[in-house]
Design a protein around this motif. Structure first.
Motif, PDB file in Angstrom:
ATOM      1  N   ARG A  17     -31.523 -12.006 -40.784  1.00 29.40           N
ATOM      2  CA  ARG A  17     -31.609 -12.404 -39.378  1.00 29.40           C
ATOM      3  C   ARG A  17     -30.737 -11.494 -38.517  1.00 29.40           C
ATOM      4  NH1 ARG A  17     -34.983 -14.672 -41.680  1.00 29.40           N
ATOM      5  NH2 ARG A  17     -35.502 -16.906 -41.747  1.00 29.40           N
ATOM      6  N   PHE A  18     -31.237 -11.206 -37.307  1.00 28.73           N
ATOM      7  CA  PHE A  18     -30.439 -10.545 -36.267  1.00 28.73           C
ATOM      8  C   PHE A  18     -30.264 -11.552 -35.142  1.00 28.73           C
ATOM      9  CE2 PHE A  18     -29.664  -8.265 -32.383  1.00 28.73           C
ATOM     10  CZ  PHE A  18     -28.859  -7.212 -32.740  1.00 28.73           C
ATOM     11  N   HIS A  19     -29.029 -11.913 -34.861  1.00 28.27           N
ATOM     12  CA  HIS A  19     -28.723 -12.979 -33.910  1.00 28.27           C
ATOM     13  C   HIS A  19     -28.033 -12.377 -32.691  1.00 28.27           C
ATOM     14  CE1 HIS A  19     -26.545 -17.124 -33.269  1.00 28.27           C
ATOM     15  NE2 HIS A  19     -27.119 -16.673 -32.167  1.00 28.27           N
ATOM     16  N   GLN A  20     -28.717 -12.412 -31.562  1.00 29.88           N
ATOM     17  CA  GLN A  20     -28.183 -11.937 -30.292  1.00 29.88           C
ATOM     18  C   GLN A  20     -27.482 -13.088 -29.565  1.00 29.88           C
ATOM     19  OE1 GLN A  20     -27.699  -9.348 -28.470  1.00 29.88           O
ATOM     20  NE2 GLN A  20     -28.044  -9.787 -26.313  1.00 29.88           N
ATOM     21  N   VAL A  21     -26.195 -12.916 -29.279  1.00 25.89           N
ATOM     22  CA  VAL A  21     -25.415 -13.952 -28.593  1.00 25.89           C
ATOM     23  C   VAL A  21     -25.330 -13.593 -27.118  1.00 25.89           C
ATOM     24  CG1 VAL A  21     -23.206 -15.168 -28.481  1.00 25.89           C
ATOM     25  CG2 VAL A  21     -24.144 -14.450 -30.704  1.00 25.89           C
ATOM     26  N   SER A  22     -25.942 -14.417 -26.285  1.00 22.64           N
ATOM     27  CA  SER A  22     -26.057 -14.112 -24.863  1.00 22.64           C
ATOM     28  C   SER A  22     -25.425 -15.223 -24.029  1.00 22.64           C
ATOM     29  CB  SER A  22     -27.535 -13.893 -24.496  1.00 22.64           C
ATOM     30  OG  SER A  22     -27.654 -13.367 -23.195  1.00 22.64           O
ATOM     31  N   SER A  26     -30.784  -7.346 -20.023  1.00 19.95           N
ATOM     32  CA  SER A  26     -31.442  -6.168 -20.586  1.00 19.95           C
ATOM     33  C   SER A  26     -31.357  -6.179 -22.107  1.00 19.95           C
ATOM     34  CB  SER A  26     -30.795  -4.893 -20.033  1.00 19.95           C
ATOM     35  OG  SER A  26     -30.911  -4.832 -18.632  1.00 19.95           O
ATOM     36  N   ALA A  27     -30.185  -6.515 -22.629  1.00 20.36           N
ATOM     37  CA  ALA A  27     -30.020  -6.570 -24.085  1.00 20.36           C
ATOM     38  C   ALA A  27     -30.933  -7.623 -24.699  1.00 20.36           C
ATOM     39  CB  ALA A  27     -28.558  -6.859 -24.426  1.00 20.36           C
ATOM     40  N   ASP A  28     -31.035  -8.775 -24.042  1.00 20.09           N
ATOM     41  CA  ASP A  28     -31.940  -9.818 -24.546  1.00 20.09           C
ATOM     42  C   ASP A  28     -33.375  -9.321 -24.607  1.00 20.09           C
ATOM     43  OD1 ASP A  28     -29.685 -11.425 -24.491  1.00 20.09           O
ATOM     44  OD2 ASP A  28     -30.374 -12.689 -22.843  1.00 20.09           O
ATOM     45  N   HIS A  29     -33.798  -8.626 -23.560  1.00 21.12           N
ATOM     46  CA  HIS A  29     -35.168  -8.104 -23.530  1.00 21.12           C
ATOM     47  C   HIS A  29     -35.398  -7.115 -24.671  1.00 21.12           C
ATOM     48  CE1 HIS A  29     -36.085 -10.230 -19.967  1.00 21.12           C
ATOM     49  NE2 HIS A  29     -35.459  -9.440 -19.113  1.00 21.12           N
ATOM     50  N   LEU A  30     -34.399  -6.277 -24.949  1.00 19.99           N
ATOM     51  CA  LEU A  30     -34.530  -5.340 -26.064  1.00 19.99           C
ATOM     52  C   LEU A  30     -34.690  -6.093 -27.381  1.00 19.99           C
ATOM     53  CD1 LEU A  30     -31.801  -2.700 -25.113  1.00 19.99           C
ATOM     54  CD2 LEU A  30     -34.284  -2.393 -25.008  1.00 19.99           C
ATOM     55  N   VAL A  31     -33.885  -7.114 -27.586  1.00 15.45           N
ATOM     56  CA  VAL A  31     -33.959  -7.880 -28.837  1.00 15.45           C
ATOM     57  C   VAL A  31     -35.338  -8.511 -28.989  1.00 15.45           C
ATOM     58  CG1 VAL A  31     -33.034  -9.874 -30.071  1.00 15.45           C
ATOM     59  CG2 VAL A  31     -31.478  -8.260 -28.955  1.00 15.45           C
ATOM     60  N   ARG A  32     -35.852  -9.092 -27.910  1.00 15.35           N
ATOM     61  CA  ARG A  32     -37.193  -9.695 -27.986  1.00 15.35           C
ATOM     62  C   ARG A  32     -38.259  -8.636 -28.267  1.00 15.35           C
ATOM     63  NH1 ARG A  32     -35.114 -13.228 -23.832  1.00 15.35           N
ATOM     64  NH2 ARG A  32     -34.950 -15.334 -24.702  1.00 15.35           N
ATOM     65  N   LEU A  69     -38.848  -7.485 -36.354  1.00 12.23           N
ATOM     66  CA  LEU A  69     -37.472  -7.767 -36.745  1.00 12.23           C
ATOM     67  C   LEU A  69     -37.186  -9.261 -36.555  1.00 12.23           C
ATOM     68  CD1 LEU A  69     -34.828  -6.254 -37.633  1.00 12.23           C
ATOM     69  CD2 LEU A  69     -34.156  -6.346 -35.222  1.00 12.23           C
ATOM     70  N   PRO A  70     -36.662  -9.940 -37.553  1.00 17.22           N
ATOM     71  CA  PRO A  70     -36.427 -11.386 -37.438  1.00 17.22           C
ATOM     72  C   PRO A  70     -35.211 -11.683 -36.560  1.00 17.22           C
ATOM     73  CG  PRO A  70     -35.756 -10.605 -39.607  1.00 17.22           C
ATOM     74  CD  PRO A  70     -36.376  -9.437 -38.915  1.00 17.22           C
ATOM     75  N   THR A  71     -35.462 -12.051 -35.323  1.00 19.36           N
ATOM     76  CA  THR A  71     -34.394 -12.201 -34.339  1.00 19.36           C
ATOM     77  C   THR A  71     -34.223 -13.658 -33.904  1.00 19.36           C
ATOM     78  OG1 THR A  71     -35.893 -11.805 -32.477  1.00 19.36           O
ATOM     79  CG2 THR A  71     -34.793  -9.888 -33.444  1.00 19.36           C
ATOM     80  N   LEU A  72     -33.024 -13.945 -33.410  1.00 20.04           N
ATOM     81  CA  LEU A  72     -32.675 -15.209 -32.773  1.00 20.04           C
ATOM     82  C   LEU A  72     -31.832 -14.880 -31.547  1.00 20.04           C
ATOM     83  CD1 LEU A  72     -31.401 -16.778 -36.080  1.00 20.04           C
ATOM     84  CD2 LEU A  72     -33.289 -17.796 -34.792  1.00 20.04           C
ATOM     85  N   ILE A  73     -31.956 -15.684 -30.500  1.00 18.51           N
ATOM     86  CA  ILE A  73     -31.145 -15.495 -29.304  1.00 18.51           C
ATOM     87  C   ILE A  73     -30.533 -16.836 -28.919  1.00 18.51           C
ATOM     88  CG2 ILE A  73     -31.110 -14.860 -26.857  1.00 18.51           C
ATOM     89  CD1 ILE A  73     -33.389 -12.944 -27.387  1.00 18.51           C
TER      90      ILE A  73
END
Length: 358
Positions: free
Chosen positions: A132-137, A170-176, A184-188
Motif C-alpha cells: 500500500r501507498f498511503h498519502q497523508v493529506s 496537487s499531491a493528492d491528485h498525483l496519488v490518485r 498503484l494500490p493507494t489510500l488517501i
C-alpha cells in the motif's frame, strides 16, 4: 505477520507520532525517512531510537536515487507518505519550497515506489498484492466552509486557498492519478487540525502556550473566530495505522477529532490551564492581542469522519479538553525538547506577510 513500514517525514510532528505508535503498539518494523529540515527533530524519535525494529535514514523524497536505494534496501510493505512542508504562513512567504517538496517530491517518490512495486509484481506477487501507498493529506485542500453548518465529505470538491493547501491538493491528485493510470494500490486520508506533544512551536497551540509561559503577547489573527476541528496527534496516528492496514485500496478516509472550537476559545482554554498550573496575579488572557489577519485565511473547516468509524471502527479517544490538558503538561515537562528550537530555529516572529494583499 509483521510488516515493514516506510514512513516519510517520520521525524516531524505527525510522522514521529506514527513511528512511536508503530513501535509501541504493533510488531511491525519501521524505516523512518526524513530530510531533517527546520521542523524535523530526531529528539522526537528518542523513545524508539534503541528499538531493533526501527531504522532512520536521512534522505530527501525528491532524490530519486536515494528513494530507490531505501526501497531496495528495506523492502517495505507499506509506504506512509507524511513528508511535507506544512505551515500555511511559511507558504505565503515562500511558496516555491512547498511546490518542490509537496508536489515535485511526491511525484519523485511515486515514481520510485511504482518501480519498486512493479518489481514486486514480477518477482514477489504475494508481497505486491498487500503493498500500500498511503498519502497523508489535510482538510485544507477543500478551502473554506460557508457559515457555521455543514461538513466536508470525502467527495467534497477541492478549493484550496493557500499555497500550502494547493500543494497538498496537487499531491493528492498525483496519488490518485498513479492509482488510476498505473494501478498503484493507494489510500488517501484527510485530517483536521492536529495538536499534541512534539509540535514545532510555530503552530497555534505550542506558540500560544510558550508565549504565555514567558509573558509575551498572544497574537490572534483577525477576530480569533476562525473555527477548526481539533484532533489529538496520537488519535490521528492510531487512525492512520488503521487505514494503512485495513482501508480499501483507492479509497479516501476523513480523520477528525469532532471538536470544533474557535481559535480564541482554544487560546483562552490554554490560558486557564496554564493559570491553574502556574498561578499568576495576571491572567494570560490579558496577553491576547488581535493582529491583522493573514491573506486568504479560511474561516472554518470541519470534516465528516463517519466513514472511518463505520468501515474501520476508529473513533478518537481524546476530547479536546483531555487532549489540551495533557498537551500543556507535556510542554511544561519537556522544556529540553522545545527550548533549542525556540531560541534558534524559530523565535515566535510573525510569518505569512510577505507580498500580502488586502
Amino acid at each position: 505477520m509483521a510488516k515493514t513500514f516506510l514512513v516519510t517525514g517520520g521525524a516531524g510532528f505527525i510522522g514521529s507520532a506514527v513511528v512511536r505508535e508503530l513501535i509501541a503498539a504493533t510488531p511491525h518494523r519501521v524505516v523512518t525517512v526524513d530530510k531533517l529540515t527546520y521542523a524535523g527533530n530526531l529528539a522526537s524519535l528518542e523513545a524508539v531510537a534503541a528499538s531493533p525494529r526501527h531504522r532512520f535514514v536521512r534522505a530527501d523524497i525528491g532524490d530519486m536515487t536515494a528513494m530507490q536505494r531505501v526501497l531496495a534496501d528495506h523492502r517495505p510493505d507499506v509506504v506512509m507518505h507524511l513528508a511535507a512542508e506544512s505551515h500555511v504562513d511559511r507558504s505565503i512567504d515562500g511558496p516555491s519550497a512547498f511546490i518542490r517538496t509537496n508536489v515535485v517530491g511526491t511525484s519523485v517518490l511515486l515514481e520510485a515506489v511504482r518501480g519498486y512495486w512493479k518489481g514486486l509484481q514480477e518477482h514477489e506477487p504475494g508481497k505486491a498484492a498487500v503493498f500500500r501507498f498511503h498519502q497523508v493529506s489535510t482538510d485544507e485542500v477543500y478551502g473554506d466552509l460557508e457559515g457555521p453548518e455543514g461538513l466536508f465529505h470525502e467527495s467534497s470538491a477541492y478549493a484550496p486557498s493557500s499555497p500550502y493547501a494547493a500543494s497538498k491538493a496537487s499531491a493528492d491528485h498525483l496519488v490518485r492519478a498513479w492509482g488510476r493510470t498505473y494501478g498503484l494500490p493507494t489510500l488517501i486520508t484527510h485530517c483536521s487540525n492536529n495538536y499534541g506533544p512534539y509540535q514545532f512551536p510555530e503552530k497555534l497551540i505550542p506558540l500560544m502556550l510558550l508565549n504565555a509561559r514567558e509573558g509575551r503577547p498572544l497574537p490572534l489573527y483577525g477576530d480569533g473566530q476562525q473555527v477548526r476541528d481539533w484532533l489529538h496527534v496520537e488519535d490521528h496516528a492510531r487512525a492512520l495505522l488503521r487505514v494503512a492496514l485495513e482501508g480499501r485500496v483507492g479509497e479516501t478516509y476523513h480523520i477528525g477529532g469532532g471538536s470544533e472550537r474557535s481559535n480564541l476559545e482554544v487560546v483562552e482554554t490554554l490560558c486557564d490551564l496554564l493559570q491553574a498550573r502556574i498561578p499568576s496575579a495576571r491572567s494570560c488572557r490579558d496577553l491576547i492581542t488581535f493582529v491583522d489577519d493573514r491573506p486568504g485565511h479560511d474561516r472554518r473547516y470541519a470534516i465528516d469522519a463517519g466513514k472511518i468509524a463505520r468501515e474501520l471502527g476508529w473513533v478518537p479517544r481524546e476530547t479536546l479538553e483531555s487532549g489540551l490538558r495533557s498537551t500543556v503538561d507535556w510542554y511544561l515537562a519537556n522544556e529540553a525538547w522545545w527550548r533549542g528550537m525556540r531560541e534558534g530555529r524559530y523565535r515566535g516572529e510573525r510569518l505569512g506577510l510577505a507580498d500580502a494583499v488586502g
